[in-house]
Motif scaffolding. Structure first.
Motif, PDB file in Angstrom:
ATOM      1  N   GLU A 132       6.728  13.156  -0.469  1.00 10.26           N
ATOM      2  CA  GLU A 132       6.046  14.106  -1.014  1.00 10.26           C
ATOM      3  C   GLU A 132       6.464  14.651  -1.763  1.00 10.26           C
ATOM      4  O   GLU A 132       6.734  15.754  -2.787  1.00 10.26           O
ATOM      5  CB  GLU A 132       4.499  14.590  -1.200  1.00 10.26           C
ATOM      6  CG  GLU A 132       3.343  12.910  -0.810  1.00 10.26           C
ATOM      7  CD  GLU A 132       3.598  12.145   0.519  1.00 10.26           C
ATOM      8  OE1 GLU A 132       2.485  10.780   0.838  1.00 10.26           O
ATOM      9  OE2 GLU A 132       4.368  12.740   1.411  1.00 10.26           O
ATOM     10  N   ARG A 183       0.936   4.278  -3.097  1.00 17.14           N
ATOM     11  CA  ARG A 183       0.695   5.247  -3.075  1.00 17.14           C
ATOM     12  C   ARG A 183       1.579   6.317  -3.202  1.00 17.14           C
ATOM     13  O   ARG A 183       2.173   7.530  -3.693  1.00 17.14           O
ATOM     14  CB  ARG A 183       1.213   5.560  -0.825  1.00 17.14           C
ATOM     15  CG  ARG A 183      -0.853   5.858  -0.397  1.00 17.14           C
ATOM     16  CD  ARG A 183      -0.791   6.058   1.044  1.00 17.14           C
ATOM     17  NE  ARG A 183       0.321   5.330   1.640  1.00 17.14           N
ATOM     18  CZ  ARG A 183       0.126   4.300   2.190  1.00 17.14           C
ATOM     19  NH1 ARG A 183      -1.174   3.565   2.093  1.00 17.14           N
ATOM     20  NH2 ARG A 183       1.274   3.821   3.235  1.00 17.14           N
ATOM     21  N   LEU A 184       3.321   6.419  -2.830  1.00 19.12           N
ATOM     22  CA  LEU A 184       4.594   6.629  -3.198  1.00 19.12           C
ATOM     23  C   LEU A 184       4.256   6.802  -5.094  1.00 19.12           C
ATOM     24  O   LEU A 184       4.937   7.245  -5.606  1.00 19.12           O
ATOM     25  CB  LEU A 184       5.247   6.099  -3.317  1.00 19.12           C
ATOM     26  CG  LEU A 184       5.926   6.836  -1.653  1.00 19.12           C
ATOM     27  CD1 LEU A 184       7.993   5.577  -1.048  1.00 19.12           C
ATOM     28  CD2 LEU A 184       6.211   7.761  -1.150  1.00 19.12           C
ATOM     29  N   GLU A 187       0.691  -0.865   0.041  1.00 13.90           N
ATOM     30  CA  GLU A 187      -0.020   0.022   0.418  1.00 13.90           C
ATOM     31  C   GLU A 187       1.044   1.514   0.082  1.00 13.90           C
ATOM     32  O   GLU A 187       0.590   1.991  -0.601  1.00 13.90           O
ATOM     33  CB  GLU A 187      -0.451   0.077   1.754  1.00 13.90           C
ATOM     34  CG  GLU A 187      -1.828  -0.888   1.021  1.00 13.90           C
ATOM     35  CD  GLU A 187      -1.217  -2.609   2.091  1.00 13.90           C
ATOM     36  OE1 GLU A 187      -0.155  -2.926   2.122  1.00 13.90           O
ATOM     37  OE2 GLU A 187      -2.178  -3.327   1.487  1.00 13.90           O
ATOM     38  N   HIS A 188       1.964   1.064   0.829  1.00 16.04           N
ATOM     39  CA  HIS A 188       2.955   2.425   0.742  1.00 16.04           C
ATOM     40  C   HIS A 188       3.299   3.160  -0.646  1.00 16.04           C
ATOM     41  O   HIS A 188       3.412   3.561  -1.186  1.00 16.04           O
ATOM     42  CB  HIS A 188       3.409   2.170   1.868  1.00 16.04           C
ATOM     43  CG  HIS A 188       5.016   2.849   2.084  1.00 16.04           C
ATOM     44  ND1 HIS A 188       4.966   4.194   2.841  1.00 16.04           N
ATOM     45  CD2 HIS A 188       6.314   2.935   1.235  1.00 16.04           C
ATOM     46  CE1 HIS A 188       5.980   4.658   2.454  1.00 16.04           C
ATOM     47  NE2 HIS A 188       6.868   4.177   1.267  1.00 16.04           N
ATOM     48  N   ALA A 222       1.691   6.735  -7.423  1.00 12.32           N
ATOM     49  CA  ALA A 222       0.705   7.766  -7.420  1.00 12.32           C
ATOM     50  C   ALA A 222       1.000   9.064  -7.008  1.00 12.32           C
ATOM     51  O   ALA A 222       0.790   9.845  -7.788  1.00 12.32           O
ATOM     52  CB  ALA A 222      -0.460   7.943  -6.522  1.00 12.32           C
ATOM     53  N   ALA A 223       1.367   9.529  -6.504  1.00 14.36           N
ATOM     54  CA  ALA A 223       2.545  10.800  -6.525  1.00 14.36           C
ATOM     55  C   ALA A 223       3.588  10.750  -7.395  1.00 14.36           C
ATOM     56  O   ALA A 223       3.963  12.018  -8.036  1.00 14.36           O
ATOM     57  CB  ALA A 223       3.119  10.821  -4.239  1.00 14.36           C
TER      58      ALA A 223
END
Length: 180
Positions: A165, A31-32, A27-28, A34-35
């Motif tokens: 981010e 997220r990265l 999941e981490h 996607a960023a």
């Protein structure tokens, strides 16, 4: 990958760090990634041993896969948070050093506030000697005290941002800047 002028290749960013050990690693990294995508970057995720089986030992397979990804990267964003002690993960530090040697820009995050010497003073018995050099009280070993948040070899060779981010944003800016 389409590299036509209308759709240039996105810069590839290797995501270094001990994050593969997190219980929520998948999941981490989602997220990265996607960023990265939101910034026009392509995430290169570290190998974690779940790749296709090879004839070699799994640790060698992971090492070779990560080095291949690192060599193909345009930038490295690294989690340099303290890992199991006062220093960042040694594997991540190796990857940062390799990137610097390959002249690949690095932006780190997760770096504790304050200086490395301040953290050493909090964790170890330290005192300045007669010359003012900070030393571990038991061993007499000097503690690097240049006021930097990390060892000078890291602090002087990379950029540091407060969050993943912000590190990705800084990397996007570095890669967009004209070469000097």
């Amino acid at each position: 990958m389409d590299t036509s002028p209308d759709n240039p290749a996105r810069p590839r960013i290797y995501l270094a760090g001990p994050d593969v050990f997190r219980p929520d690693a998948r999941e981490h990294f989602v997220r990265l990634a996607a960023a990265c995508d939101a910034l026009g970057l392509a995430a290169l995720l570290p190998a974690d041993g779940n790749e296709e089986p090879a004839a070699q030992a799994p640790e060698m397979q992971i090492y070779q896969a990560n080095m291949q990804r690192l060599r193909g990267a345009d930038g490295v964003v690294a989690n340099l948070a303290c890992f199991r002690g006062l220093e960042p993960d040694s594997g991540t530090v190796f990857e940062v050093g390799a990137a610097v040697a390959l002249q690949i820009p690095v932006v780190a995050y997760g770096v504790s506030a304050g200086s490395y010497a301040d953290r050493a003073r909090e964790a170890l018995q330290c005192a300045p000697d007669a010359a003012g050099v900070l030393r571990e009280s038991g061993s007499g070993i000097a503690v690097e005290d240049f006021g930097q948040p990390l060892n000078l070899m890291l602090a002087c060779s990379i950029h540091i941002a407060p969050t993943p981010e912000a590190a990705l944003q800084k990397m996007a800016e570095l890669l967009a800047a004209p070469a000097r």
